[in-house]
Design a protein around this motif. Sequence first.
Motif, PDB file in Angstrom:
ATOM      1  N   MET A  34      28.070  47.677  31.515  1.00 30.02           N
ATOM      2  CA  MET A  34      27.367  47.206  32.702  1.00 30.02           C
ATOM      3  C   MET A  34      25.886  47.558  32.655  1.00 30.02           C
ATOM      4  O   MET A  34      25.035  46.715  32.979  1.00 30.02           O
ATOM      5  CB  MET A  34      28.020  47.799  33.959  1.00 30.02           C
ATOM      6  N   PRO A  82      23.612  45.915  46.477  1.00 25.67           N
ATOM      7  CA  PRO A  82      23.054  44.970  45.494  1.00 25.67           C
ATOM      8  C   PRO A  82      22.247  45.731  44.448  1.00 25.67           C
ATOM      9  O   PRO A  82      21.404  46.563  44.783  1.00 25.67           O
ATOM     10  CB  PRO A  82      22.156  44.069  46.343  1.00 25.67           C
ATOM     11  N   ARG A  84      20.282  45.376  40.384  1.00 21.66           N
ATOM     12  CA  ARG A  84      19.866  44.524  39.278  1.00 21.66           C
ATOM     13  C   ARG A  84      20.137  45.295  37.993  1.00 21.66           C
ATOM     14  O   ARG A  84      19.654  46.407  37.822  1.00 21.66           O
ATOM     15  CB  ARG A  84      18.393  44.169  39.407  1.00 21.66           C
ATOM     16  N   GLU A  93      19.399  37.550  35.040  1.00 23.29           N
ATOM     17  CA  GLU A  93      20.714  37.478  35.654  1.00 23.29           C
ATOM     18  C   GLU A  93      20.609  37.791  37.146  1.00 23.29           C
ATOM     19  O   GLU A  93      19.778  38.599  37.555  1.00 23.29           O
ATOM     20  CB  GLU A  93      21.674  38.472  34.990  1.00 23.29           C
ATOM     21  N   SER A  95      21.491  39.382  40.798  1.00 28.15           N
ATOM     22  CA  SER A  95      21.923  40.723  41.194  1.00 28.15           C
ATOM     23  C   SER A  95      23.430  40.761  41.341  1.00 28.15           C
ATOM     24  O   SER A  95      24.081  39.753  41.598  1.00 28.15           O
ATOM     25  CB  SER A  95      21.259  41.115  42.521  1.00 28.15           C
ATOM     26  N   ARG A  96      23.970  41.948  41.134  1.00 28.84           N
ATOM     27  CA  ARG A  96      25.386  42.171  41.315  1.00 28.84           C
ATOM     28  C   ARG A  96      25.581  43.080  42.529  1.00 28.84           C
ATOM     29  O   ARG A  96      24.663  43.748  42.992  1.00 28.84           O
ATOM     30  CB  ARG A  96      25.994  42.858  40.089  1.00 28.84           C
ATOM     31  N   HIS A  97      26.771  43.064  43.047  1.00 28.61           N
ATOM     32  CA  HIS A  97      27.099  43.946  44.158  1.00 28.61           C
ATOM     33  C   HIS A  97      28.113  44.975  43.671  1.00 28.61           C
ATOM     34  O   HIS A  97      29.162  44.602  43.129  1.00 28.61           O
ATOM     35  CB  HIS A  97      27.664  43.152  45.334  1.00 28.61           C
ATOM     36  N   LEU A  98      27.762  46.246  43.884  1.00 26.99           N
ATOM     37  CA  LEU A  98      28.624  47.340  43.448  1.00 26.99           C
ATOM     38  C   LEU A  98      29.004  48.199  44.637  1.00 26.99           C
ATOM     39  O   LEU A  98      28.199  48.440  45.545  1.00 26.99           O
ATOM     40  CB  LEU A  98      27.912  48.221  42.424  1.00 26.99           C
ATOM     41  N   ASP A 120      32.527  46.596  40.476  1.00 28.46           N
ATOM     42  CA  ASP A 120      31.761  45.347  40.684  1.00 28.46           C
ATOM     43  C   ASP A 120      32.510  44.476  41.719  1.00 28.46           C
ATOM     44  O   ASP A 120      33.609  43.993  41.456  1.00 28.46           O
ATOM     45  CB  ASP A 120      31.632  44.606  39.362  1.00 28.46           C
ATOM     46  N   THR A 122      31.047  41.802  43.265  1.00 36.23           N
ATOM     47  CA  THR A 122      30.204  40.612  43.483  1.00 36.23           C
ATOM     48  C   THR A 122      31.030  39.409  43.943  1.00 36.23           C
ATOM     49  O   THR A 122      30.654  38.698  44.890  1.00 36.23           O
ATOM     50  CB  THR A 122      29.456  40.274  42.191  1.00 36.23           C
ATOM     51  N   GLU A 123      32.154  39.184  43.305  1.00 38.03           N
ATOM     52  CA  GLU A 123      32.967  38.022  43.675  1.00 38.03           C
ATOM     53  C   GLU A 123      33.532  38.159  45.082  1.00 38.03           C
ATOM     54  O   GLU A 123      33.594  37.189  45.845  1.00 38.03           O
ATOM     55  CB  GLU A 123      34.095  37.846  42.663  1.00 38.03           C
TER      56      GLU A 123
END
Length: 695
Positions: A34, A82, A84, A93, A95-98, A120, A122-123
Amino acid sequence: MIGPDACDSTPAAVIVTHGPQHRIAYRNAAHREMFGDHSPGAPLREFLPVMAGLSGTSPTDSSEVLDRVLATGRSELLAAVPVRLSRPGADGEPSRHLTCALSRLTSADGSHGVLAVMLDVTEQVAAVERIRVLSEERRLAVLRYASLVAAGSQAIWVIAAEGGVVERSPGWELMTGQTWEEYRGDGWSEALHPEDRASVVRDWERALVEVPARFTTTYRVRMSDGGYRHVAVEAAPVLDRGRVLEWVGTCTDVEQEWQEARRDELMARAIAATAGIAELGELLAALAHVVVPAVADSCSVYLLPETLPHPGDTRSAERVVATTRPDLPELPPHRAEHLRPGGPLQRAVEHRSPVHAVFPAGRPPPELAPPDTEPWLPPGANSVILLPVVVEGTVAALVTASVSGDRTPLGPAETELLGLLLEQAHAPLGRALEYQRTTQVALALQRSLLSDPPALPDLEIAVRYRPSNAAAQIGGDWYDSFERADGSLVLTIGDVTGHDLPAAVTMSQLRNMLRGLALGRQDSTGSVLRRLDRSVQTLYLECTATCVLGRVERPAPGRFALQYSVAGHPPPLLVEADGTSRFLTVAHDPLLGLAPDPHYDTATEALPPGSTLLLYTDGLVERRHEDIDVSLERLRRHAFDACRLPLDAFCDALLAEMPAEDSDDDMALVALRVPPSVPGPPGGRSERDDPGRQG
């Protein structure tokens, strides 16, 4: 301290730091994937991204969270933060949410570090956002639908799957006055018009069983003011996996649209029903059948005379149409209605405006149906409209319409609708009005020529005239009688072809012309007719007429003889004192205006004492579908039966034997009676202008 491969297989990213510098002591494979690969012992704050703080706090640097956990020993959770990613190749890419859980660890030597486990999410965050957006869209759709319903409907309701109202908007109560307790369940049906209730309830019960995708209907609802208006109902089932949970519907006031649709439909029917009809009575009857039963239960049309009555006289109107609904009694069989001064019919005519009245069924007020007058409203009537039809400034007709029993009383909408329908009759009524004016002129002219016979000391004369039963007919019949200077008596009767004003004018001119020709010269009756015929063919090219010209002379004291000629007219009838009767047929020639070189025979016939001579027009003898010889023989028999009556009674008896409804033509009579007990000449003789000509 955790071993270097203790969490390598864990799908969550795991990292362990040591000491206040938060140097990396351990990272599992998921963390390396990651965030990229970093050397062990490197400070974590050198590569950790800036993350949002705990839920409900302002954003803060991630190293502060690490310091706080290390210092206090309290675990913290960063939800859906959020970030990066900083691994190589991660530029660009999103941002992802963790979600990150941080806890303090104590190593074997008593030193402290931090354990961070990151997932993660994000979904999951994206799914929640989609749900939020969809929820907002649905909320807006509901608001839009509610606004649309509020703008176009007066009531919204919810009915249980098996029937019965369970919810409703305030619109129904505002519209009908029904309270919630009165409306709920099946109480809504009590507000429906009695004529609509059974069919609407039946259709709705069928819909509950068959479950159509959309249920629509239109019916009348009793308003809070007691009147009725049309409403349109739309309903749809709320389904869950094919099972009906409930029904949702709207109720909209469509009275104006319904009235417009009815008007358009009835106007189309009126145009179709009257197409090609020229005769006024048939056209009015066709319109009345459009009115009944669509608008009213009964409809009558009266034609009014153009001339006003003299002061104190009662004006009358002729009923030409009377139509009632099949299940109601017919109107009383009368052909005329007196316009009683101050009464509703007269008031509608005088003010040239509709008269509208609503009253309890079968109990019209005295001003509409006085007890001492003949009824003109059907039994059980509850309302009536009297509508004058004004054509060219004149009230040419009066239309009455009524409804009976429990049917909704007539109102302003029906008054307007009747006016529109009757516009279809304006042109024929205009023509009828013009013809009525022409008829009045012609009748006045005709009657001015029907003069009284002369009074003679030794002869009795009677005359009669009865106009045609057909109101549209103007007769061309005439008669005349006058005494010449030499003492002879001229008798004439005739008929001009045609039934209009030109025929009446021509009749008057022929009559006066014949009077002038017969008055001044001693020529035979045949010669007089010959000169008359030449004048007709010169002055009136399209005219034909029939005529009998007779001259009664006194060849000796107390003796009388008839010299006569006939031009296409029914023969004179001579009835002797004993009843012996015969037609005088010796002189008989074609009608006036027909032969290029006219010639008319003259015959002479003795008139015995007590005998009666009858001159008449064809209206007295002709009947529909009957041979003329049969008609003449009937006249001869009736004259035989009446010959002993006084002369006036003799004429009346002959007219009585010919009912008015059996004739479409005028009737005119000239009767001459010779005094009795006076010796007459021995038999009769005939003289001719041309002895070689056969009569």
